[in-house]
Design a protein around this motif. Structure first.
Motif, PDB file in Angstrom:
ATOM      1  N   LYS A 101       0.786  -1.235   0.000  1.00  0.00           N
ATOM      2  CA  LYS A 101       0.000   0.000   0.000  1.00  0.00           C
ATOM      3  C   LYS A 101       0.819   1.288   0.000  1.00  0.00           C
ATOM      4  CE  LYS A 101      -3.055  -1.329  -0.855  1.00  0.00           C
ATOM      5  NZ  LYS A 101      -3.058  -2.169  -2.124  1.00  0.00           N
ATOM      6  N   THR A 149       3.353   0.539  -4.615  1.00  0.00           N
ATOM      7  CA  THR A 149       4.011  -0.536  -5.366  1.00  0.00           C
ATOM      8  C   THR A 149       3.611  -0.512  -6.848  1.00  0.00           C
ATOM      9  OG1 THR A 149       3.467  -1.796  -3.367  1.00  0.00           O
ATOM     10  CG2 THR A 149       4.553  -3.000  -5.155  1.00  0.00           C
ATOM     11  N   THR A 150       2.310  -0.427  -7.086  1.00  0.00           N
ATOM     12  CA  THR A 150       1.780  -0.503  -8.449  1.00  0.00           C
ATOM     13  C   THR A 150       2.365   0.627  -9.311  1.00  0.00           C
ATOM     14  OG1 THR A 150      -0.252  -1.154  -7.321  1.00  0.00           O
ATOM     15  CG2 THR A 150      -0.398  -0.814  -9.685  1.00  0.00           C
ATOM     16  N   ARG A 173       5.879   5.353   2.111  1.00  0.00           N
ATOM     17  CA  ARG A 173       4.797   6.339   2.046  1.00  0.00           C
ATOM     18  C   ARG A 173       4.412   6.744   3.452  1.00  0.00           C
ATOM     19  NH1 ARG A 173      -1.206   4.982  -0.489  1.00  0.00           N
ATOM     20  NH2 ARG A 173      -1.782   7.146  -0.878  1.00  0.00           N
ATOM     21  N   SER A 184      -5.073   3.250   3.203  1.00  0.00           N
ATOM     22  CA  SER A 184      -5.071   2.452   1.975  1.00  0.00           C
ATOM     23  C   SER A 184      -5.236   0.956   2.288  1.00  0.00           C
ATOM     24  CB  SER A 184      -3.763   2.703   1.219  1.00  0.00           C
ATOM     25  OG  SER A 184      -3.829   2.161  -0.068  1.00  0.00           O
ATOM     26  N   TYR A 214       6.687   8.077  -1.704  1.00  0.00           N
ATOM     27  CA  TYR A 214       5.530   8.315  -2.584  1.00  0.00           C
ATOM     28  C   TYR A 214       5.280   9.818  -2.702  1.00  0.00           C
ATOM     29  CZ  TYR A 214       0.537   7.784  -3.947  1.00  0.00           C
ATOM     30  OH  TYR A 214      -0.679   7.831  -4.580  1.00  0.00           O
ATOM     31  N   CYS A 266       2.035   6.304 -16.777  1.00  0.00           N
ATOM     32  CA  CYS A 266       1.968   5.675 -15.445  1.00  0.00           C
ATOM     33  C   CYS A 266       1.108   6.462 -14.464  1.00  0.00           C
ATOM     34  CB  CYS A 266       3.381   5.535 -14.872  1.00  0.00           C
ATOM     35  SG  CYS A 266       4.449   4.552 -15.913  1.00  0.00           S
ATOM     36  N   ARG A 271      -7.333   3.559  -5.889  1.00  0.00           N
ATOM     37  CA  ARG A 271      -8.432   4.108  -5.091  1.00  0.00           C
ATOM     38  C   ARG A 271      -8.455   5.625  -5.258  1.00  0.00           C
ATOM     39  NH1 ARG A 271      -9.346   5.915   0.226  1.00  0.00           N
ATOM     40  NH2 ARG A 271      -7.094   5.963   0.472  1.00  0.00           N
ATOM     41  N   GLU A 272      -7.606   6.343  -4.472  1.00  0.00           N
ATOM     42  CA  GLU A 272      -7.579   7.810  -4.583  1.00  0.00           C
ATOM     43  C   GLU A 272      -6.280   8.302  -5.207  1.00  0.00           C
ATOM     44  OE1 GLU A 272      -8.113   9.573  -0.734  1.00  0.00           O
ATOM     45  OE2 GLU A 272     -10.290   9.478  -0.877  1.00  0.00           O
ATOM     46  N   GLY A 273      -5.199   7.615  -4.839  1.00  0.00           N
ATOM     47  CA  GLY A 273      -3.887   7.998  -5.373  1.00  0.00           C
ATOM     48  C   GLY A 273      -3.449   9.389  -4.940  1.00  0.00           C
TER      49      GLY A 273
HETATM   50  P1  A3P Z   1      -4.788   4.891  -1.995  1.00  0.00           P
HETATM   51  O1  A3P Z   1      -5.477   3.723  -1.414  1.00  0.00           O
HETATM   52  O2  A3P Z   1      -4.355   5.885  -0.968  1.00  0.00           O
HETATM   53  O3  A3P Z   1      -5.514   5.541  -3.121  1.00  0.00           O
HETATM   54  P2  A3P Z   1       0.150  -0.475  -3.647  1.00  0.00           P
HETATM   55  O4  A3P Z   1       0.344  -0.315  -5.112  1.00  0.00           O
HETATM   56  O5  A3P Z   1       1.428  -0.543  -2.881  1.00  0.00           O
HETATM   57  O6  A3P Z   1      -0.820  -1.524  -3.323  1.00  0.00           O
HETATM   58  O7  A3P Z   1      -0.471   0.909  -3.150  1.00  0.00           O
HETATM   59  C1  A3P Z   1      -1.758   1.291  -3.527  1.00  0.00           C
HETATM   60  C2  A3P Z   1      -1.886   2.786  -3.400  1.00  0.00           C
HETATM   61  O8  A3P Z   1      -1.207   3.424  -4.494  1.00  0.00           O
HETATM   62  C3  A3P Z   1      -3.334   3.218  -3.473  1.00  0.00           C
HETATM   63  O9  A3P Z   1      -3.413   4.366  -2.640  1.00  0.00           O
HETATM   64  C4  A3P Z   1      -3.474   3.552  -4.955  1.00  0.00           C
HETATM   65  O10 A3P Z   1      -4.562   4.381  -5.243  1.00  0.00           O
HETATM   66  C5  A3P Z   1      -2.146   4.226  -5.233  1.00  0.00           C
HETATM   67  N1  A3P Z   1      -1.779   4.205  -6.644  1.00  0.00           N
HETATM   68  C6  A3P Z   1      -1.951   3.199  -7.535  1.00  0.00           C
HETATM   69  N2  A3P Z   1      -1.508   3.565  -8.737  1.00  0.00           N
HETATM   70  C7  A3P Z   1      -1.031   4.818  -8.634  1.00  0.00           C
HETATM   71  C8  A3P Z   1      -0.442   5.740  -9.565  1.00  0.00           C
HETATM   72  N3  A3P Z   1      -0.270   5.423 -10.823  1.00  0.00           N
HETATM   73  N4  A3P Z   1      -0.076   6.949  -9.092  1.00  0.00           N
HETATM   74  C9  A3P Z   1      -0.251   7.272  -7.795  1.00  0.00           C
HETATM   75  N5  A3P Z   1      -0.817   6.458  -6.876  1.00  0.00           N
HETATM   76  C10 A3P Z   1      -1.199   5.232  -7.286  1.00  0.00           C
END
Ligand code: A3P
Length: 320
Positions: A70, A73-74, A156, A164, A222, A261, A286-288
């Motif tokens: 959270k 990573t993505t 983060r 998250s 982050y 990205c 979700r919110e990012g």
């Molecule tokens: P929120 O739940 O605060 O929105 P992980 O990838 O480690 O599982 O983390 C997920 C978090 O990264 C989520 O945060 C998600 O919305 C956010 N996230 C995913 N893709 C993103 C992107 N391209 N840019 C910024 N934040 C991103």
């Protein structure tokens, strides 16, 4: 996968059931291994982590992306994949870029899923191989540390990570797990009783390792990545050994990667389908945002989190 997990469980069960155990995340049993907590019977579990540690062989050209769950990573996976493979996909229709077709977790596999999966991933035949993991520094396979490969770590603000986690956990479609309140999640997060917890110890170890060898371990946040993403992407590319040429910068290649990205684009690409059983692609978007915790945590919860962070990160230059 289920079969391999059962095999691993059979192999290590006798060992880990003797480890410290607590009721943790989503009322599951969590076991402590080398100072961190893990669930069982899952891709991201104590069995897979021990198996990775015992059998994974790194190559010196590999690149690893490590995070606490959270913590973005993505996003960081997408960025590293896009940077490293930009020449390869230069001449294809942008709509066919792998990040426009697949979840970033498919483009950069986790060591933890790789070890139990028979499905070929983008990694096969590619150099450098890109892998990600949530494994703590002290538990990384020896060959990763000894091979001299590069590792990117991103953390983060723990309050945003907590919120998250809360939404992620409750969105998992595996109904065998119990839903949690934000207060329960806070309690579990603070104690570290969730996969790869405690958060603070994880971050601290990578921070220390990065300050000891910044050419091999890059420590990112982050929040920092969100501010002027383009300049951070350039720095990331240099660290990875794939610096942008002046011509590429002039041609807008950096900005293209930032856009590809971005949260908005990836969220749209991943609005349907499943990443794994019980885990929809959209669960990762979700919110990012930075600072979203303000809308979810009470003053008391905020105080609890701030006190621990202050104590644990005292004297370290980690700011969110
Ligand atoms: P929120 O739940 O605060 O929105 P992980 O990838 O480690 O599982 O983390 C997920 C978090 O990264 C989520 O945060 C998600 O919305 C956010 N996230 C995913 N893709 C993103 C992107 N391209 N840019 C910024 N934040 C991103």
């Amino acid at each position: 996968e289920k079969k391999i997990l059962t095999l691993l469980s059979d192999r290590y069960k006798e060992k880990f059931t003797k480890f410290p155990r607590e009721k943790g995340w989503m009322s599951e049993d969590v076991y402590m291994y080398q100072g961190f907590w893990y669930i069982t019977d899952h891709a991201f579990s104590i069995e897979t982590v021990i198996a990775v540690q015992e059998s994974f062989q790194a190559q010196s050209t590999d690149i690893y992306i490590v995070t606490q769950p959270k913590c973005g990573t993505t996003w960081i996976k997408a960025l590293v994949f896009a940077i490293v493979n930009r020449t390869k996909y230069k001449n294809i229709n942008p709509l066919n870029h792998p990040l426009k077709l697949y979840n970033p977790h498919k483009c950069v596999p986790f060591l933890e899923t790789e070890i139990i999966s028979n499905v070929p991933t983008y990694v096969h035949g590619n150099s450098p191989r890109l892998f990600s993991s949530h494994i703590p520094y002290r538990t990384l396979p020896k060959s990763i540390l000894e091979s001299g490969c590069r590792l990117v770590y991103m953390c983060r603000n723990p309050k945003d990570a907590l919120v998250s986690w809360f939404y992620f956990a409750n969105k998992l479609t595996d109904k065998s797990r119990t839903q949690m309140t934000i207060g329960e999640m806070l309690n579990v997060f603070v104690k570290g009783f969730l996969p790869y917890g405690p958060y603070w110890d994880h971050v601290k170890e990578y921070h220390k390792a990065s300050s000891e060898d910044p050419t091999k371990i890059l420590f990112l946040t982050y929040e920092d990545m969100k501010v002027d993403t383009a300049s951070k992407v350039k720095r990331l590319a240099e660290f990875l050994g794939f610096p942008f040429t002046e011509k590429e910068v002039a041609n807008g290649v950096v900005d293209e990667i930032v856009t590809l990205c971005s949260f908005e684009i990836l969220k749209e690409v991943n609005k349907n389908g499943d990443y794994r059983k019980g885990m929809a692609n959209n669960t990762f978007f979700r919110e990012g945002k930075v600072g979203g915790w303000r809308n979810y945590l009470t003053n008391e919860m905020t105080q609890i989190m701030d006190d621990i962070t202050m104590e644990k990160f005292h004297g370290l230059d980690i700011s969110f």
